[in-house]
Scaffold this motif. Structure first.
Motif, PDB file in Angstrom:
ATOM      1  N   ALA A 105       0.822  -1.213   0.000  1.00  0.00           N
ATOM      2  CA  ALA A 105       0.000   0.000   0.000  1.00  0.00           C
ATOM      3  C   ALA A 105       0.857   1.265   0.000  1.00  0.00           C
ATOM      4  N   VAL A 106       2.011   1.210   0.640  1.00  0.00           N
ATOM      5  CA  VAL A 106       2.904   2.371   0.699  1.00  0.00           C
ATOM      6  C   VAL A 106       3.341   2.777  -0.716  1.00  0.00           C
ATOM      7  N   SER A 107       3.629   1.806  -1.567  1.00  0.00           N
ATOM      8  CA  SER A 107       4.046   2.106  -2.943  1.00  0.00           C
ATOM      9  C   SER A 107       2.953   2.846  -3.696  1.00  0.00           C
ATOM     10  N   LEU A 108       1.720   2.387  -3.554  1.00  0.00           N
ATOM     11  CA  LEU A 108       0.605   3.049  -4.229  1.00  0.00           C
ATOM     12  C   LEU A 108       0.397   4.445  -3.661  1.00  0.00           C
ATOM     13  N   GLU A 109       0.486   4.582  -2.347  1.00  0.00           N
ATOM     14  CA  GLU A 109       0.316   5.894  -1.718  1.00  0.00           C
ATOM     15  C   GLU A 109       1.374   6.878  -2.222  1.00  0.00           C
ATOM     16  N   GLU A 110       2.610   6.435  -2.322  1.00  0.00           N
ATOM     17  CA  GLU A 110       3.681   7.296  -2.830  1.00  0.00           C
ATOM     18  C   GLU A 110       3.434   7.696  -4.277  1.00  0.00           C
ATOM     19  N   GLU A 111       2.955   6.745  -5.069  1.00  0.00           N
ATOM     20  CA  GLU A 111       2.651   7.027  -6.481  1.00  0.00           C
ATOM     21  C   GLU A 111       1.557   8.090  -6.589  1.00  0.00           C
ATOM     22  N   ILE A 112       0.511   7.948  -5.805  1.00  0.00           N
ATOM     23  CA  ILE A 112      -0.608   8.893  -5.845  1.00  0.00           C
ATOM     24  C   ILE A 112      -0.181  10.257  -5.307  1.00  0.00           C
ATOM     25  N   ASN A 113       0.570  10.275  -4.220  1.00  0.00           N
ATOM     26  CA  ASN A 113       1.029  11.549  -3.658  1.00  0.00           C
ATOM     27  C   ASN A 113       1.969  12.289  -4.599  1.00  0.00           C
ATOM     28  N   GLY A 114       2.625  11.569  -5.487  1.00  0.00           N
ATOM     29  CA  GLY A 114       3.534  12.185  -6.444  1.00  0.00           C
ATOM     30  C   GLY A 114       2.858  12.757  -7.670  1.00  0.00           C
ATOM     31  N   LEU A 115       1.577  12.533  -7.826  1.00  0.00           N
ATOM     32  CA  LEU A 115       0.857  13.041  -8.995  1.00  0.00           C
ATOM     33  C   LEU A 115       0.685  14.554  -8.891  1.00  0.00           C
ATOM     34  N   GLN A 116       0.941  15.239  -9.990  1.00  0.00           N
ATOM     35  CA  GLN A 116       0.812  16.687 -10.051  1.00  0.00           C
ATOM     36  C   GLN A 116      -0.098  17.082 -11.217  1.00  0.00           C
ATOM     37  N   ASN A 117      -0.932  18.087 -10.997  1.00  0.00           N
ATOM     38  CA  ASN A 117      -1.801  18.631 -12.054  1.00  0.00           C
ATOM     39  C   ASN A 117      -2.667  17.568 -12.710  1.00  0.00           C
ATOM     40  N   VAL A 118      -3.251  16.702 -11.903  1.00  0.00           N
ATOM     41  CA  VAL A 118      -4.112  15.641 -12.397  1.00  0.00           C
ATOM     42  C   VAL A 118      -5.558  15.999 -12.075  1.00  0.00           C
ATOM     43  N   SER A 119      -6.412  15.955 -13.098  1.00  0.00           N
ATOM     44  CA  SER A 119      -7.826  16.252 -12.872  1.00  0.00           C
ATOM     45  C   SER A 119      -8.676  14.988 -12.868  1.00  0.00           C
ATOM     46  N   ALA A 120      -8.130  13.882 -13.362  1.00  0.00           N
ATOM     47  CA  ALA A 120      -8.871  12.620 -13.377  1.00  0.00           C
ATOM     48  C   ALA A 120      -7.911  11.469 -13.084  1.00  0.00           C
ATOM     49  N   LEU A 121      -8.299  10.657 -12.131  1.00  0.00           N
ATOM     50  CA  LEU A 121      -7.507   9.488 -11.752  1.00  0.00           C
ATOM     51  C   LEU A 121      -8.350   8.243 -11.950  1.00  0.00           C
ATOM     52  N   VAL A 122      -7.772   7.269 -12.619  1.00  0.00           N
ATOM     53  CA  VAL A 122      -8.433   5.982 -12.825  1.00  0.00           C
ATOM     54  C   VAL A 122      -7.571   4.908 -12.176  1.00  0.00           C
ATOM     55  N   LEU A 123      -8.185   4.118 -11.299  1.00  0.00           N
ATOM     56  CA  LEU A 123      -7.517   2.949 -10.737  1.00  0.00           C
ATOM     57  C   LEU A 123      -8.078   1.731 -11.457  1.00  0.00           C
ATOM     58  N   ASN A 124      -7.275   1.118 -12.288  1.00  0.00           N
ATOM     59  CA  ASN A 124      -7.696  -0.065 -13.033  1.00  0.00           C
ATOM     60  C   ASN A 124      -7.281  -1.289 -12.224  1.00  0.00           C
ATOM     61  N   LEU A 125      -8.261  -2.022 -11.722  1.00  0.00           N
ATOM     62  CA  LEU A 125      -8.007  -3.142 -10.820  1.00  0.00           C
ATOM     63  C   LEU A 125      -8.211  -4.503 -11.486  1.00  0.00           C
ATOM     64  N   LYS A 126      -8.194  -4.541 -12.808  1.00  0.00           N
ATOM     65  CA  LYS A 126      -8.516  -5.789 -13.509  1.00  0.00           C
ATOM     66  C   LYS A 126      -7.602  -6.947 -13.127  1.00  0.00           C
TER      67      LYS A 126
END
Length: 99
Positions: A25-46
């Motif tokens: 979970a820490v890896s995903l949290e770091e990835e999300i916290n590093g996003l800049q100027n994003v207006s739409a986020l899609v989490l593809n869980l397939k």
């Protein structure tokens, strides 16, 4: 867990595979916290096989982050097990989920 990132304009799709648990979970949290100027986020869980409470916490954090910047977040293609966890925890009422 593996995270693949697809970027198009101000939209980011994170494709998750494996297990989203205490260890990853820490890896995903770091990835999300590093996003800049994003207006739409899609989490593809397939290809996500498992999600724990730690993973749910990060998904909720991402949802709150996107709402704070007047953005949107969508969860795509959760498998039956992940969808069952979302149903049991009430996340299906909070998140936009595209099966």
């Amino acid at each position: 867990m593996e995270i693949k990132k697809n970027i198009s304009d101000n939209q980011v799709e994170l494709v998750l595979s494996g297990r989203l648990d205490t260890n990853t979970a820490v890896s995903l949290e770091e990835e999300i916290n590093g996003l800049q100027n994003v207006s739409a986020l899609v989490l593809n869980l397939k290809d996500l096989q498992y999600i724990s409470s730690a993973g749910l916490r990060v998904v909720l954090m991402a949802h709150k982050k996107m709402r704070a910047v007047a953005g949107s977040m969508k969860v795509k293609h959760p498998n039956e097990m992940v969808m069952e966890v979302f149903d049991m925890t009430g996340f299906n009422d909070i998140l936009t989920i595209e099966k």
